[in-house]
Enzyme design. Structure first.
Site, PDB file in Angstrom:
ATOM      1  N   TYR A  52       0.825  -1.216   0.000  1.00  0.00           N
ATOM      2  CA  TYR A  52       0.000   0.000   0.000  1.00  0.00           C
ATOM      3  C   TYR A  52       0.857   1.263   0.000  1.00  0.00           C
ATOM      4  O   TYR A  52       1.813   1.396   0.764  1.00  0.00           O
ATOM      5  CB  TYR A  52      -0.915   0.027   1.238  1.00  0.00           C
ATOM      6  CG  TYR A  52      -1.646   1.348   1.386  1.00  0.00           C
ATOM      7  CD1 TYR A  52      -2.705   1.667   0.529  1.00  0.00           C
ATOM      8  CD2 TYR A  52      -1.251   2.282   2.336  1.00  0.00           C
ATOM      9  CE1 TYR A  52      -3.355   2.885   0.632  1.00  0.00           C
ATOM     10  CE2 TYR A  52      -1.896   3.502   2.444  1.00  0.00           C
ATOM     11  CZ  TYR A  52      -2.949   3.808   1.587  1.00  0.00           C
ATOM     12  OH  TYR A  52      -3.574   5.016   1.678  1.00  0.00           O
ATOM     13  N   HIS A  82      -3.955  16.405  -2.943  1.00  0.00           N
ATOM     14  CA  HIS A  82      -4.363  16.507  -1.550  1.00  0.00           C
ATOM     15  C   HIS A  82      -4.145  17.901  -0.965  1.00  0.00           C
ATOM     16  O   HIS A  82      -4.576  18.180   0.160  1.00  0.00           O
ATOM     17  CB  HIS A  82      -3.610  15.476  -0.706  1.00  0.00           C
ATOM     18  CG  HIS A  82      -4.115  14.067  -0.876  1.00  0.00           C
ATOM     19  ND1 HIS A  82      -4.376  13.522  -2.112  1.00  0.00           N
ATOM     20  CD2 HIS A  82      -4.413  13.088   0.026  1.00  0.00           C
ATOM     21  CE1 HIS A  82      -4.804  12.280  -1.960  1.00  0.00           C
ATOM     22  NE2 HIS A  82      -4.839  11.995  -0.676  1.00  0.00           N
ATOM     23  N   ASN A 194       1.165  11.759   5.663  1.00  0.00           N
ATOM     24  CA  ASN A 194       0.385  10.818   6.467  1.00  0.00           C
ATOM     25  C   ASN A 194       0.843  10.910   7.922  1.00  0.00           C
ATOM     26  O   ASN A 194       1.651  10.113   8.385  1.00  0.00           O
ATOM     27  CB  ASN A 194       0.597   9.411   5.909  1.00  0.00           C
ATOM     28  CG  ASN A 194      -0.608   8.514   6.065  1.00  0.00           C
ATOM     29  OD1 ASN A 194      -0.495   7.323   5.996  1.00  0.00           O
ATOM     30  ND2 ASN A 194      -1.777   9.090   6.275  1.00  0.00           N
ATOM     31  N   TYR A 277     -16.135  31.759  46.145  1.00  0.00           N
ATOM     32  CA  TYR A 277     -15.408  30.635  45.556  1.00  0.00           C
ATOM     33  C   TYR A 277     -14.339  31.082  44.570  1.00  0.00           C
ATOM     34  O   TYR A 277     -13.296  30.437  44.439  1.00  0.00           O
ATOM     35  CB  TYR A 277     -16.384  29.702  44.827  1.00  0.00           C
ATOM     36  CG  TYR A 277     -17.295  28.899  45.727  1.00  0.00           C
ATOM     37  CD1 TYR A 277     -17.246  29.007  47.118  1.00  0.00           C
ATOM     38  CD2 TYR A 277     -18.217  28.010  45.177  1.00  0.00           C
ATOM     39  CE1 TYR A 277     -18.095  28.274  47.923  1.00  0.00           C
ATOM     40  CE2 TYR A 277     -19.065  27.262  45.970  1.00  0.00           C
ATOM     41  CZ  TYR A 277     -19.002  27.402  47.346  1.00  0.00           C
ATOM     42  OH  TYR A 277     -19.827  26.669  48.141  1.00  0.00           O
ATOM     43  N   ARG A 280     -11.566  31.871  47.077  1.00  0.00           N
ATOM     44  CA  ARG A 280     -11.215  30.797  48.007  1.00  0.00           C
ATOM     45  C   ARG A 280     -10.805  29.509  47.287  1.00  0.00           C
ATOM     46  O   ARG A 280      -9.966  28.748  47.788  1.00  0.00           O
ATOM     47  CB  ARG A 280     -12.409  30.512  48.919  1.00  0.00           C
ATOM     48  CG  ARG A 280     -12.069  29.650  50.089  1.00  0.00           C
ATOM     49  CD  ARG A 280     -13.243  29.180  50.943  1.00  0.00           C
ATOM     50  NE  ARG A 280     -14.500  29.859  50.751  1.00  0.00           N
ATOM     51  CZ  ARG A 280     -15.690  29.293  50.998  1.00  0.00           C
ATOM     52  NH1 ARG A 280     -15.742  28.034  51.414  1.00  0.00           N
ATOM     53  NH2 ARG A 280     -16.811  29.953  50.817  1.00  0.00           N
ATOM     54  N   PHE A 326      -1.736   7.145  12.096  1.00  0.00           N
ATOM     55  CA  PHE A 326      -2.094   8.490  11.656  1.00  0.00           C
ATOM     56  C   PHE A 326      -3.352   9.015  12.333  1.00  0.00           C
ATOM     57  O   PHE A 326      -3.694  10.185  12.199  1.00  0.00           O
ATOM     58  CB  PHE A 326      -2.325   8.500  10.138  1.00  0.00           C
ATOM     59  CG  PHE A 326      -3.257   7.407   9.678  1.00  0.00           C
ATOM     60  CD1 PHE A 326      -4.609   7.434   9.984  1.00  0.00           C
ATOM     61  CD2 PHE A 326      -2.769   6.337   8.961  1.00  0.00           C
ATOM     62  CE1 PHE A 326      -5.453   6.427   9.588  1.00  0.00           C
ATOM     63  CE2 PHE A 326      -3.619   5.307   8.546  1.00  0.00           C
ATOM     64  CZ  PHE A 326      -4.974   5.360   8.860  1.00  0.00           C
ATOM     65  N   GLU A 411     -12.434   5.303   5.118  1.00  0.00           N
ATOM     66  CA  GLU A 411     -11.954   6.027   6.302  1.00  0.00           C
ATOM     67  C   GLU A 411     -13.191   6.515   7.062  1.00  0.00           C
ATOM     68  O   GLU A 411     -13.623   7.659   6.931  1.00  0.00           O
ATOM     69  CB  GLU A 411     -11.028   7.157   5.864  1.00  0.00           C
ATOM     70  CG  GLU A 411      -9.805   6.598   5.134  1.00  0.00           C
ATOM     71  CD  GLU A 411      -9.045   7.610   4.296  1.00  0.00           C
ATOM     72  OE1 GLU A 411      -9.385   8.813   4.362  1.00  0.00           O
ATOM     73  OE2 GLU A 411      -8.109   7.199   3.579  1.00  0.00           O
TER      74      GLU A 411
END
Length: 498
Positions: A52, A82, A194, A277, A280, A326, A411
């Site tokens: 791959y 991409h 990646n 608060y 404190r 990834f 994916e």
């Protein structure tokens, strides 16, 4: 000089490289490991083994076999296709961090790239050539594909960079710096994009600012306590040791140190029995934020030394495994925790601001005005803080609970960690301004009470801050004071501040 090995980078070293321009070199031993990994890729191509990302398509195209003569074109096509991020670019500090982290990850020797790829990343870093990387477009799984593709464009002489204060074509900057553009070989494009380096880089920058803000919030709160004659007993060590969180105990100790010798603080029963608060519970609330920040730091220091691409190459190429390193889920969670932790520092700060300006809650002039009624004083500063805190609550919604399928459902679960890191950074910027507003108000309150009675540490800090924000003697455009004070806090590394 910092030597990268792929295994030992710290946030402290990263800060020196990112902000102080510390030079970086790669460990020869780590470069040798990278070279061995690349040799394994070369043999896979020669032997025509189907692996791959080396000789197949990507994502849903993983079953498409690529001809041996096209493996280089495959990598170039990957980067160009991409590189489809959008939105404003990341700050240069983030782009710079991405270069550093990607080089460090490739040095681990599991990615199959030539040493020249790592060397080129480090040349861009050392010469201040910072790729223009759009902030939006990453799902935070399959790596930060879109942002890292824009980063990779700069390595091949395409896309844009920030260089010497200007935005320009990367090809021009590379020529100016004498850097040869890369011609990508098998797997190198995939190895460059990646990974989780966009979300992690944004997280590193955010964390470093958040850590400083958390420390500053304590001394600002100490000055607020002096302006309100706060009760010091609630910070007694025994109280916090009884609960057992060391971060809470540490905050209480630092608060006692900041207020040591102050004549403006009180003891329980002298003026009132208990504080609200927001005063404190400073150790409990700030301490809990520190717990989350410690978690974030731990995860970031793992991730900046992690192999996060796919596939990974082991045993000189005898074992090549497609996994999921990834996937950004660990950093996505960390970023969401950081969002909440920092948002709460702003939340409690705004409540202290209200106690400083509300005449029903203190013995100070209404809204710290020099002439209440004729002059509004800090009235709208509190409005601004309230608005920022409310915006933080929206931004603090966890990005990591969302997912959307991509690549034809191959994916089908993603982290959204890059969105989380960006929102965390926005919250940090908002919180910086809220703390600036508290400081402006606290300085004025302490001045009304008598700065000669302040503790030494808070008085020293008061004098430094007064150089940035003058005393309120009449109404003015307080936006200028807020921005100046926020910038000072962002850049203030003085010992008294920390």
């Amino acid at each position: 000089m910092v030597i990268l090995t792929g295994h030992s980078l710290t946030l402290k070293e990263a800060a020196k490289i990112i902000f102080e321009g510390e030079k970086v070199i790669a460990s020869p031993a780590s470069l040798a490991e990278a070279a061995r990994s690349h040799d394994a890729v070369t043999k896979i191509v020669e032997d025509q083994r189907v692996v791959y990302g080396i000789n197949t398509g990507f994502g849903k195209f993983s079953d498409v076999l690529i001809h041996q003569g096209d493996v280089k074109e495959l990598q170039l096509n990957l980067i160009r296709s991409h590189a489809c991020g959008t939105g404003d670019p990341f700050p240069e500090s983030v782009s710079r961090t991405m270069l550093l982290l990607r080089a460090n990850a490739l040095l681990k020797g599991f990615s199959g790239v030539r040493p020249v790829v790592i060397d080129t990343l480090l040349k861009l870093l050392n010469h201040g050539v910072h790729p223009v990387v759009p902030q939006q477009g990453s799902l935070g799984a399959s790596g930060d594909l879109a942002p890292l593709s824009h980063l990779a464009l700069a390595l091949i002489g395409e896309g844009e960079v920030f260089h010497k204060g200007t935005r320009k074509a990367s090809s021009l900057a590379l020529v100016e710096e004498g850097i040869t553009p890369l011609v990508l070989e098998a797997k190198e494009g995939l190895a460059l994009i990646n990974g989780t380096q966009a979300m992690t880089a944004m997280g590193v920058i955010g964390y470093l600012e958040a850590e400083r803000l958390a420390l500053q919030s304590e001394i600002i709160a100490a000055i607020t306590m002096e302006g309100l004659n706060g009760i010091i007993d609630a910070f007694d060590e025994d109280v916090h040791m009884a609960r057992g969180y060391h971060q809470q105990t540490d905050v209480a100790r630092r608060m006692r140190e900041h207020l040591e010798g102050s004549k403006l603080i009180s003891r329980q029963g002298e003026i009132r029995v208990q504080d609200a608060y927001s005063i404190r519970c400073i150790p409990q609330v700030h301490g809990a934020s520190w717990q989350a920040l410690d978690y974030v730091k731990e995860k970031l220091e793992i991730e900046i030394n992690a192999a996060t691409d796919n596939p990974l190459i082991f045993d000189d190429g005898m074992k090549v495994i497609s996994g999921g390193n990834f996937h950004g889920q660990p950093i996505a969670f960390a970023m969401d925790f950081m969002k909440i932790a920092v948002a709460e520092l702003a939340n409690i700060s705004e409540r202290r601001i209200e106690r400083l300006v509300n005449p029903q809650l203190n013995d100070l002039p209404a809204f710290l005005s020099p002439e209440p009624g004729l002059q509004s004083g800090a009235m709208i500063l509190q409005y601004c803080a309230a608005s920022l805190v409310s915006e933080n609550k929206t931004l603090a919604h966890p990005a990591s609970v969302d997912s959307i399928p991509s690549s034809a459902n191959q994916e089908d679960h993603v982290s959204m960690g890059t969105i989380g890191s960006r929102h965390a950074y926005q919250i940090i910027q908002n919180t910086n301004k809220v703390l600036a507003i508290e400081l402006i108000c606290a300085l004025q309150a302490a001045e009304f009470k008598g700065i000669e009675n302040m503790a030494k540490k808070t008085r020293d800090y008061f004098e430094l801050a007064r150089d940035i924000v003058p005393s309120i003697t009449k109404d003015r455009v307080f936006a200028h004071d807020m921005e100046a004070c926020a910038a000072w806090l962002r850049n203030n590394h003085t010992e008294v501040a920390l």
